[in-house]
Write a protein that holds these residues in place. Structure first.
Motif, PDB file in Angstrom:
ATOM      1  N   TYR B 272       0.302  -1.028   0.464  1.00 56.69           N
ATOM      2  CA  TYR B 272      -0.439   0.271   0.031  1.00 56.69           C
ATOM      3  C   TYR B 272       0.715   1.541  -0.074  1.00 56.69           C
ATOM      4  N   PHE B 273       2.889   1.050   0.588  1.00 59.00           N
ATOM      5  CA  PHE B 273       3.156   2.315  -0.333  1.00 59.00           C
ATOM      6  C   PHE B 273       3.221   2.353  -1.765  1.00 59.00           C
ATOM      7  N   SER B 274       2.563   1.682  -2.408  1.00 53.88           N
ATOM      8  CA  SER B 274       3.290   1.376  -3.746  1.00 53.88           C
ATOM      9  C   SER B 274       2.697   3.275  -4.417  1.00 53.88           C
ATOM     10  N   LYS B 275       3.688   3.709  -6.089  1.00 51.86           N
ATOM     11  CA  LYS B 275       2.996   4.677  -6.022  1.00 51.86           C
ATOM     12  C   LYS B 275       1.727   4.580  -7.703  1.00 51.86           C
ATOM     13  N   SER B 276       2.443   3.473  -8.498  1.00 50.20           N
ATOM     14  CA  SER B 276       1.592   3.166  -9.856  1.00 50.20           C
ATOM     15  C   SER B 276       1.575   1.661  -9.264  1.00 50.20           C
ATOM     16  N   ILE B 277       0.038   1.440  -9.936  1.00 50.81           N
ATOM     17  CA  ILE B 277      -0.523  -0.089 -10.077  1.00 50.81           C
ATOM     18  C   ILE B 277       0.605  -1.223 -10.664  1.00 50.81           C
ATOM     19  N   PRO B 299       6.783 -15.702 -22.363  1.00 52.96           N
ATOM     20  CA  PRO B 299       6.239 -16.635 -23.243  1.00 52.96           C
ATOM     21  C   PRO B 299       4.511 -16.219 -24.708  1.00 52.96           C
ATOM     22  N   LEU B 300       4.088 -15.533 -23.709  1.00 47.58           N
ATOM     23  CA  LEU B 300       3.062 -14.585 -25.046  1.00 47.58           C
ATOM     24  C   LEU B 300       3.344 -13.341 -25.467  1.00 47.58           C
ATOM     25  N   GLY B 301       5.501 -13.143 -24.992  1.00 48.34           N
ATOM     26  CA  GLY B 301       5.618 -11.915 -26.173  1.00 48.34           C
ATOM     27  C   GLY B 301       6.650 -10.693 -25.134  1.00 48.34           C
ATOM     28  N   GLY B 302       5.423 -10.323 -23.876  1.00 43.93           N
ATOM     29  CA  GLY B 302       5.783  -9.745 -23.318  1.00 43.93           C
ATOM     30  C   GLY B 302       5.611  -8.595 -23.667  1.00 43.93           C
ATOM     31  N   ASN B 303       6.308  -7.807 -23.512  1.00 42.38           N
ATOM     32  CA  ASN B 303       7.116  -6.328 -24.016  1.00 42.38           C
ATOM     33  C   ASN B 303       7.249  -6.056 -25.314  1.00 42.38           C
ATOM     34  N   TRP B 310       1.105  -5.877 -26.275  1.00 43.47           N
ATOM     35  CA  TRP B 310       1.616  -5.433 -25.827  1.00 43.47           C
ATOM     36  C   TRP B 310       0.790  -5.571 -24.663  1.00 43.47           C
ATOM     37  N   TYR B 311      -0.204  -4.732 -24.684  1.00 43.88           N
ATOM     38  CA  TYR B 311      -1.481  -4.133 -23.951  1.00 43.88           C
ATOM     39  C   TYR B 311      -1.988  -5.392 -23.849  1.00 43.88           C
ATOM     40  N   TYR B 312      -2.129  -6.154 -25.092  1.00 40.26           N
ATOM     41  CA  TYR B 312      -3.490  -7.395 -24.923  1.00 40.26           C
ATOM     42  C   TYR B 312      -2.511  -8.342 -24.034  1.00 40.26           C
ATOM     43  N   ASN B 313      -0.945  -8.319 -23.985  1.00 42.09           N
ATOM     44  CA  ASN B 313      -0.313  -9.923 -22.788  1.00 42.09           C
ATOM     45  C   ASN B 313      -1.407  -8.861 -21.661  1.00 42.09           C
ATOM     46  N   ILE B 314      -0.976  -7.810 -21.262  1.00 43.80           N
ATOM     47  CA  ILE B 314      -0.724  -7.593 -19.957  1.00 43.80           C
ATOM     48  C   ILE B 314      -2.354  -7.588 -19.624  1.00 43.80           C
ATOM     49  N   PHE B 315      -3.273  -7.650 -20.340  1.00 47.63           N
ATOM     50  CA  PHE B 315      -4.546  -7.061 -19.899  1.00 47.63           C
ATOM     51  C   PHE B 315      -4.947  -8.830 -20.274  1.00 47.63           C
ATOM     52  N   VAL B 316      -4.508  -9.966 -20.306  1.00 51.74           N
ATOM     53  CA  VAL B 316      -4.730 -11.108 -20.440  1.00 51.74           C
ATOM     54  C   VAL B 316      -4.064 -11.993 -19.151  1.00 51.74           C
ATOM     55  N   VAL B 317      -2.649 -11.575 -18.599  1.00 51.59           N
ATOM     56  CA  VAL B 317      -2.774 -11.971 -17.629  1.00 51.59           C
ATOM     57  C   VAL B 317      -2.858 -11.474 -16.595  1.00 51.59           C
ATOM     58  N   PHE B 318      -3.171 -10.363 -16.440  1.00 51.74           N
ATOM     59  CA  PHE B 318      -4.229  -9.573 -15.553  1.00 51.74           C
ATOM     60  C   PHE B 318      -5.382 -10.545 -15.360  1.00 51.74           C
ATOM     61  N   LEU B 319      -6.320 -10.799 -16.160  1.00 48.02           N
ATOM     62  CA  LEU B 319      -7.388 -11.474 -16.030  1.00 48.02           C
ATOM     63  C   LEU B 319      -7.696 -12.961 -16.036  1.00 48.02           C
ATOM     64  N   ILE B 340      -6.600  -3.606 -16.914  1.00 47.92           N
ATOM     65  CA  ILE B 340      -7.119  -1.734 -17.474  1.00 47.92           C
ATOM     66  C   ILE B 340      -6.491  -0.767 -17.112  1.00 47.92           C
ATOM     67  N   TYR B 341      -6.337  -1.178 -15.525  1.00 48.28           N
ATOM     68  CA  TYR B 341      -5.629   0.462 -14.414  1.00 48.28           C
ATOM     69  C   TYR B 341      -3.966   0.040 -15.103  1.00 48.28           C
ATOM     70  N   GLN B 342      -3.411  -1.104 -15.568  1.00 47.36           N
ATOM     71  CA  GLN B 342      -2.481  -1.629 -16.073  1.00 47.36           C
ATOM     72  C   GLN B 342      -2.283  -0.515 -17.728  1.00 47.36           C
ATOM     73  N   VAL B 343      -3.084  -0.963 -18.419  1.00 48.71           N
ATOM     74  CA  VAL B 343      -2.720  -0.322 -19.389  1.00 48.71           C
ATOM     75  C   VAL B 343      -2.691   1.369 -19.808  1.00 48.71           C
ATOM     76  N   PHE B 344      -3.769   1.608 -18.716  1.00 48.97           N
ATOM     77  CA  PHE B 344      -4.373   3.392 -18.762  1.00 48.97           C
ATOM     78  C   PHE B 344      -3.584   3.518 -18.302  1.00 48.97           C
ATOM     79  N   GLY B 345      -2.567   3.408 -17.245  1.00 46.54           N
ATOM     80  CA  GLY B 345      -0.754   3.445 -17.263  1.00 46.54           C
ATOM     81  C   GLY B 345      -0.200   3.842 -18.106  1.00 46.54           C
ATOM     82  N   GLU B 346      -0.302   2.851 -18.840  1.00 48.00           N
ATOM     83  CA  GLU B 346       1.166   2.463 -19.716  1.00 48.00           C
ATOM     84  C   GLU B 346       0.575   3.927 -20.945  1.00 48.00           C
TER      85      GLU B 346
END
Lengths: 327, 494
Positions: B272-277, B299-303, B310-319, B340-346
């Motif tokens: 809870y001291f994190s400054k971003s998601i 394995p999905l390709g990362g970034n 890349w956004y798709y990879n992030i979203f799938v991992v969180f889903l 969504i938070y992560q993708v929006f953040g990027e």
């Protein structure tokens, strides 16, 4: 490793000193009940202090009645006495079967009643019994029964109550404590508590919105019922199970009342005990507003109606038993 | 068996005592027996699933190891066998009813008759943890990152090691397997350090998490009876409840292992001291997030792909992470929200930095940090609503009613002290119970803050005689203020 053992021993000793010191200090200052894990109530609502003290002196008893507040507010020992039965109402607040067992075991060391009537209220069959344990331990001397009640529940609150009670009785014996008075209640001799409230405090709206529950018995309570049956058989005491009446609305909160009913009937049949469920007796006509003082407890008007039916049942059972024994 | 149970208080010292007394060659056997005993305290018959999982993965590992790394194709069938059997077990016990229900709903919608029966199976405790641990072993053997374990007993211990069996940390074979073969001598400093960590974990569980739980349950089990402040309070309380419940378990697991000489991976780092998601996920349930990073995201390709992918990879991992937590739409939405938070953040990173510069926030770095922490905590809490709510409908109600009725609540607090008491009591407990909850959170935050700033708040600085009493006082505090009705850890259900 030796160093570790010594260290643990020292920390443990410090812990014991601090723990007992904190409980003693809070007890003296009158704040012990503010601790979330400690409760100590002497001479409170329910009249357990008077009842436990009186139970020690009872002699030549015909009927002993066991259960929760439903019981000590329903079975009027005066009415039973009028019909020739000397009785003692040993109900205490929220008393579940596991507490009943230890109370009965202790009682039978002094006195053996001819009959025992035990309530099987659904809520008590699924409770942990902490509330009842606090009530008994706070209002009795620290003896084998109090220790067993705490040990069987294995709840930290009861261990704390036991410690607090022990510390307090070092400087103030329980025999010097006084029962508090409550304006709408009166403790009648032999354990019964009479309520002066004539109209149910819960209006129809409140009664209609009582929380629904699903009956699910707890193993500890079911096993205790079996131990009580065994204890009665060993002492050759006639046992009857009852379900004390509650308002129709309260009964309807049990979503699976049929299942509960089946369960207690099976429990009675397996152990060859008779069972009377007064919530399922059409001849007992009780009005939710005028015969109860809340959703669960009878007032004196209800007590008179209920005891009339109960006494009839009991006399039939009693005569039947006498007839059987004559043969 | 629960860490916060009386049984564990007897079990653990017995196991540790025997562990250091036994000759080295028998220790694995002791720990294996202890681990199965630990698990079977919950349910005896479900230990068979552990045995099956162990035997399959052991065999698959050995078979893969028979082929050199260059012949990966010949290893592949064994990897598939391992993955499919682990996922099959997981699907049967955890996800079958969810998919079956969804298929039934879909069939109803289309007017088709569908009557596949539901399974009435109890979810095996910790199934998601140990299946993921064994899958990572098989994947690592497949890629040649580790050699297969030849000793069946040691491998079985790797799968069932009792401190982390039912709720992690999800260990990697590369870290734990080797340690299971090492000889660990008794080390006073190590043992006391492990015990202290266990005590801290116990404090978090029984004093903080279990004190907050009844208040959270009161509101979340009947959300429609509330609006405004009680919904916000219950959600913030839940944020601390789940943190203390889960990180408390991890601390006790890491501490218990440390007592015996094993180093388990860190699982929480004051999230809870994190400054971003993004930072939050680097600090929350680290063993799971790194698992998903290594075995799904990369394995999905990362970034190293085009941006949309890349956004798709992030979203799938969180889903998938949401689905890992439970077979319920609420967890899926929770995972999706974090995606969504992560993708929006990027996507908005540059714009946000620009805004911060424009308002001069970058100059006042502490102000910016606090703002970032508060924002991150707020959006994490909004996602927790879906994690904790019993249904999607409840979660939607809470989300849409958290900020309504505030005016009335504030008026009550300002002008009516009895009303204030009611606001507190509305969470179902007494004022003192509520105050204890707040106090517990404050103690936690202060200690975490000191740790975050690398400030030494250890009792070690005290003289030895005072320290003994300080430790005694800590134990007394836990016993007087904790809840000991053996409430299970939230993450056991996963």
């Amino acid at each position: 490793m030796k160093k570790l053992f010594i260290r643990i021993l020292l920390v443990f000793s410090a812990f014991v000193i601090i723990y007992l010191g904190a409980l003693t200090l809070l007890l003296i200052l009158g704040h012990v009940n503010k601790l979330p894990n400690a409760k100590y109530k002497v001479g409170g609502y329910g009249y357990t202090l008077l009842r436990l003290d009186e139970a020690k002196k009872v002699k030549e008893l015909d009927v002993l009645i066991l259960g929760s507040s439903h019981v000590y507010r329903a079975f009027d020992t005066r009415i039973l006495e009028k019909h020739g039965f000397k009785s003692f109402n040993y109900g205490t607040s929220a008393q579940p079967p596991y507490v009943t067992y230890f109370l009965l075991r202790d009682f039978l060391k002094r006195e053996k009643p001819k009959h025992i009537v035990m309530d099987l209220y659904w809520s008590m069959l699924q409770k942990t019994g902490v509330e009842a344990g606090v009530d008994i331990i706070s209002n009795s001397e620290i003896n084998e029964t109090a220790i067993d009640i705490a040990r069987e529940s294995d709840d930290i609150m009861l261990y704390n109550t036991l410690l607090i009670s022990y510390i307090r009785q070092l400087y103030k014996p329980i025999s010097t404590d006084e029962q508090k008075d409550f304006k709408n209640d009166q403790y009648v001799q032999n354990g019964f508590v009479e309520s002066f409230i004539k109209q149910n405090a819960d209006d129809s709206l409140k009664l209609a919105s009582l929380k629904k529950i699903t009956f699910k018995p707890a193993d500890i309570q079911v096993n205790s019922v079996k131990k009580i049956v065994k204890l009665c058989k060993e002492n050759n005491i006639d046992l009857t199970f009852v379900v004390t009446p509650v308002t129709r609305e309260k009964k309807e909160t049990v979503l699976n009342y049929n299942e509960y009913s089946r369960f207690i009937n099976q429990l009675a049949q397996e152990n060859n005990i008779r069972l009377i469920d007064y919530n399922q007796r059409p001849d007992l006509e009780l009005n939710s507003q005028t015969d109860f003082y809340d959703a669960s407890h009878l007032n004196q008007s209800g007590v008179v109606k209920f005891n009339k039916v109960f006494i009839n049942d009991f006399i039939k059972l009693y005569n039947g038993k006498l007839a059987n024994s004559d043969k | 068996m629960l860490f916060n149970s009386f049984e564990f208080l007897l079990f653990f010292p017995t196991v540790v005592g025997l562990y250091f007394l036994l000759p080295y060659r028998f220790r694995w056997l002791l720990l294996l027996v202890a681990s199965y005993t630990f698990y079977m305290f919950w349910r005896v018959d479900y230990a068979i699933i552990l045995v099956i999982s162990t035997l399959i993965d052991y065999t698959c590992g050995i078979m893969m190891d028979r082929y050199p790394e260059e012949e990966r194709e010949r290893r592949k069938p064994w990897l598939w066998l391992s993955l499919l059997s682990n996922l099959g077990i997981l699907f049967t016990f955890k996800y079958y009813n969810f998919f079956n229900g969804a298929a039934s709903d879909l069939a109803d919608l289309m007017g088709v008759s569908y009557a596949a029966p539901a399974f009435e199976l109890l979810l095996p405790m910790g199934i998601s943890f140990y299946t993921f641990q064994t899958m990572s072993y098989s994947i690592d053997v497949y890629y040649g990152r580790i050699k297969a374990e030849k000793h069946l007993g040691i491998f079985a211990l790797f799968v069932t090691f009792f401190p982390q069996l039912v709720a992690g940390p999800i260990e990697r074979a590369g870290n734990l397997l080797g340690q299971l073969r090492q000889k660990h001598d008794f080390d006073y400093d190590r043992v006391t350090s492990g015990l202290k960590l266990m005590a801290w974990g116990l404090f978090k569980k029984v004093v903080v998490a279990d004190r907050l739980a009844p208040m959270v349950n009161t509101v979340y089990n009947n959300p429609t009876e509330y609006e405004g402040i009680p919904l916000i309070t219950a959600t913030v309380f839940f944020a601390f409840q789940i943190y203390c419940d889960f990180s408390g378990y991890s601390d006790m697991a890491i501490g218990a292992a440390r007592v015996m000489g094993f180093d388990l991976m860190e699982n929480f780092r004051r999230p809870y001291f994190s400054k971003s998601i993004k930072e939050f996920w680097g600090r929350w349930h680290i063993s799971l997030s790194t698992w998903f990073r290594d075995y799904l995201y990369i394995p999905l390709g990362g970034n190293r792909v085009v941006k949309w992918r890349w956004y798709y990879n992030i979203f799938v991992v969180f889903l998938v992470s949401g689905f890992w937590h439970g077979a319920n739409w609420t967890f899926l939405v929770w995972g999706a929200l974090h995606g969504i938070y992560q993708v929006f953040g990027e996507v908005t990173k540059d714009q946000r930095n620009g805004l911060a510069k424009r308002f001069g926030l970058t100059k006042a770095s502490s102000m910016e940090s606090i703002l970032q922490m508060v924002t991150t905590f707020t959006v994490v809490c909004l996602a927790w609503v879906f994690f904790r709510a019993n249904t999607i409908g409840d979660a939607w109600y809470i989300s849409t009613h958290m900020f309504t009725g505030l005016e009335e609540s504030v008026r009550t607090i300002v002008f009516n002290i009895e009303g204030l008491r009611e606001e507190w009591l509305i969470l179902g407990r007494s004022t003192i119970f509520f105050a204890l909850g707040i106090l517990a959170i404050m103690v936690l935050l202060v200690i975490d803050w000191f740790r975050e700033k690398n400030m030494n708040i250890s009792l070690e600085v005290l003289p030895s005689s005072i320290r003994v009493f300080a430790y005694g006082a800590v134990i007394a505090f836990i016993l007087l203020f904790g809840r000991f009705d053996e409430t299970e850890f939230i993450y056991f259900q996963f």
